[in-house]
Design an enzyme around this catalytic site. Structure first.
Site, mmCIF file in Angstrom:
data_model
loop_
_atom_site.group_PDB
_atom_site.id
_atom_site.type_symbol
_atom_site.label_atom_id
_atom_site.label_comp_id
_atom_site.label_asym_id
_atom_site.label_seq_id
_atom_site.Cartn_x
_atom_site.Cartn_y
_atom_site.Cartn_z
ATOM 1 N N ARG A 1 0.857 -1.151 -0.234
ATOM 2 C CA ARG A 1 0.101 0.347 -0.510
ATOM 3 C C ARG A 1 0.427 1.358 0.143
ATOM 4 O O ARG A 1 0.031 2.472 -0.569
ATOM 5 C CB ARG A 1 -0.932 0.321 1.709
ATOM 6 C CG ARG A 1 -2.308 -0.970 0.884
ATOM 7 C CD ARG A 1 -2.952 -0.843 2.418
ATOM 8 N NE ARG A 1 -4.144 -1.885 1.859
ATOM 9 C CZ ARG A 1 -4.907 -1.860 2.706
ATOM 10 N NH1 ARG A 1 -4.368 -1.927 3.669
ATOM 11 N NH2 ARG A 1 -5.665 -3.115 2.615
ATOM 12 N N LYS B 1 -20.826 -17.710 1.878
ATOM 13 C CA LYS B 1 -22.248 -17.513 2.361
ATOM 14 C C LYS B 1 -22.785 -16.325 1.433
ATOM 15 O O LYS B 1 -22.573 -16.000 1.099
ATOM 16 C CB LYS B 1 -22.057 -17.384 4.249
ATOM 17 C CG LYS B 1 -21.523 -18.808 5.480
ATOM 18 C CD LYS B 1 -22.085 -17.104 6.392
ATOM 19 C CE LYS B 1 -21.960 -18.636 7.705
ATOM 20 N NZ LYS B 1 -22.084 -17.584 9.216
ATOM 21 N N GLY C 1 -9.872 -10.148 -1.287
ATOM 22 C CA GLY C 1 -8.471 -10.731 -1.220
ATOM 23 C C GLY C 1 -8.376 -12.001 -1.303
ATOM 24 O O GLY C 1 -7.411 -12.882 -2.020
ATOM 25 N N GLY D 1 -14.306 -3.940 1.430
ATOM 26 C CA GLY D 1 -15.466 -3.364 1.319
ATOM 27 C C GLY D 1 -15.561 -2.506 0.517
ATOM 28 O O GLY D 1 -16.743 -2.727 0.531
#
Length: 400
Positions: free
Chosen positions: A41, A201, A354, A377
């Protein structure tokens, strides 16, 4: 998307002599001794910083690190290690400035110099984006540059409020690239648009699935999500991971796709095992031949070939998640087949998440994916159809 690009301001000479405030994403992992263990980063943020320096700007950079308590500094919250690493990469001294929100240590920065402002989440009012803090930050600069896509889904003082009140607010090269790629993939995509959404999920990706069901031409599901869809299609999945309470939701997504003449491809064959283990024996079975004690850990070769053909014929591909337990070699072939089809396809491809990035690295196809999103996110919220706060405010400012 219409927004001001920092690169354009620099090219036009509009950053020369200006105070430039860059919100970067320098949230790197540290070990128990406060040493940086992975600096991707930081390296990714350097082009924007160097661009500002080359343009003759007085440069201030800040970022969050971890989750500190506002107003309560602890040594582990400090960007000291980041300042040192940034200085090594830039080959120059990068002073770290503390308690800077009121201007201390900032007003003395001269054109051609750069300072790193201590962890912005220590500032009281950062998370709640208070107008008081936002106006203070905006007063520090002539040009605000948002270059941290990973925070684009958060309306905080250093990501949103400052953009409201700064004289000029623009996107840095990293954020601009994300905005361009997302716009190309989702706003006006080349058809067919194929989305791959995988994970353990349905519940964690339900809003994404519903949003994509209204837009994509093929919705490929994988992992535990695929198991739930197989169950909804009337197939036995043995003791595989699934969410039986969400069968109605899965059926609704299938029906929504059908109503548009689109589809959610259900696997025709799978790879099973009796235990969840890297050493478990892998058995290829037809999708309608799964035993009650089987675990489905990957899609089978026939399914992989069918999906690969769809990807090869796609105009745009959005990829989020591996389709099997690719960490175990015996159950990695489905994900590898999907990855290699994306790499070989002429479609515009954008990937994020990820595990997806890990799969891209494992199969060495990064150079064959058109865009790899850096924000977890934020990327997921875009797939949900949400307008990210950073995108919204930068477009507002560009519109005057």
């Amino acid at each position: 998307m219409n927004f001001i690009r920092f690169s354009d301001l620099c090219a036009q000479g509009l950053a020369k002599g200006q105070r430039v405030f860059i919100r970067a994403d320098l949230n790197v992992p540290l070990d128990a001794y406060g040493r940086i263990t992975e600096d991707t980063r930081i390296r990714a943020s350097v082009p924007c910083i160097q661009m500002a320096l080359d343009a003759g700007a007085a440069v201030m950079v800040t970022s969050h690190l971890g989750r500190p308590v506002e107003g309560e500094f602890k040594p582990e919250d400090s960007l000291a290690a980041v300042a040192q690493r940034l200085g090594e990469i830039l080959k120059r001294d990068v002073p770290l400035v503390s308690n800077w929100a009121d201007g201390a240590g900032v007003v003395s920065v001269k054109p051609g110099e750069v300072v790193l402002l201590e962890n912005c989440r220590l500032n009281i009012g950062e998370k709640k984006n208070t107008e008081t803090l936002a106006r203070k930050l905006a007063a520090l600069c002539d040009i605000f540059v948002h270059d941290a896509f990973g925070t684009a889904h958060r309306a905080e003082a250093s990501t949103y409020g400052i953009a409201q009140y700064a004289k000029t607010a623009c996107a840095g090269p990293l954020l601009a690239a994300e905005m361009d790629a997302i716009s190309k993939a989702l706003t006006n995509p080349r058809r067919p648009l194929v989305a791959i959404v995988a994970g353990s999920k349905v519940s964690t990706k339900l809003t994404i699935l519903k949003a994509l069901a209204n837009n994509v031409d093929q919705l490929i599901v994988g992992g535990g999500i695929a198991n739930t869809f197989m169950l909804a299609a009337g197939l036995n999945i043995g003791k595989s991971l699934a969410e039986k309470d969400l069968l109605a939701e899965a059926t609704a997504v299938i029906e929504a796709m059908k109503a548009r003449g689109a589809a959610v491809p259900i696997p025709v064959d799978v790879v099973t095992a009796k235990t969840f283990s890297a050493t478990a024996t892998a058995t290829i079975k037809a999708a309608n031949d799964v035993a009650d004690d089987d675990l489905i850990l990957d899609i089978g070769p026939q399914t992989t070939a069918i999906l690969a053909a769809q990807l090869m014929a796609a105009g745009t591909i959005v990829w989020n998640g591996p389709v099997g337990v690719f960490e175990f070699d015996a159950f990695s072939h489905g994900t590898e087949g999907i990855a290699r089809a994306i790499a070989a396809s002429r479609a515009f491809s954008i990937a994020g998440g990820g595990d997806t990035v890990a799969a891209i690295a494992k199969y060495s196809i990064a150079h064959q994916v058109d865009y790899i999103s850096t924000g977890g996110g934020a990327f997921l919220e875009v797939l949900e159809g949400k307008t990210l706060p950073a995108f919204d405010i930068l477009q507002q400012r560009a519109a005057g």
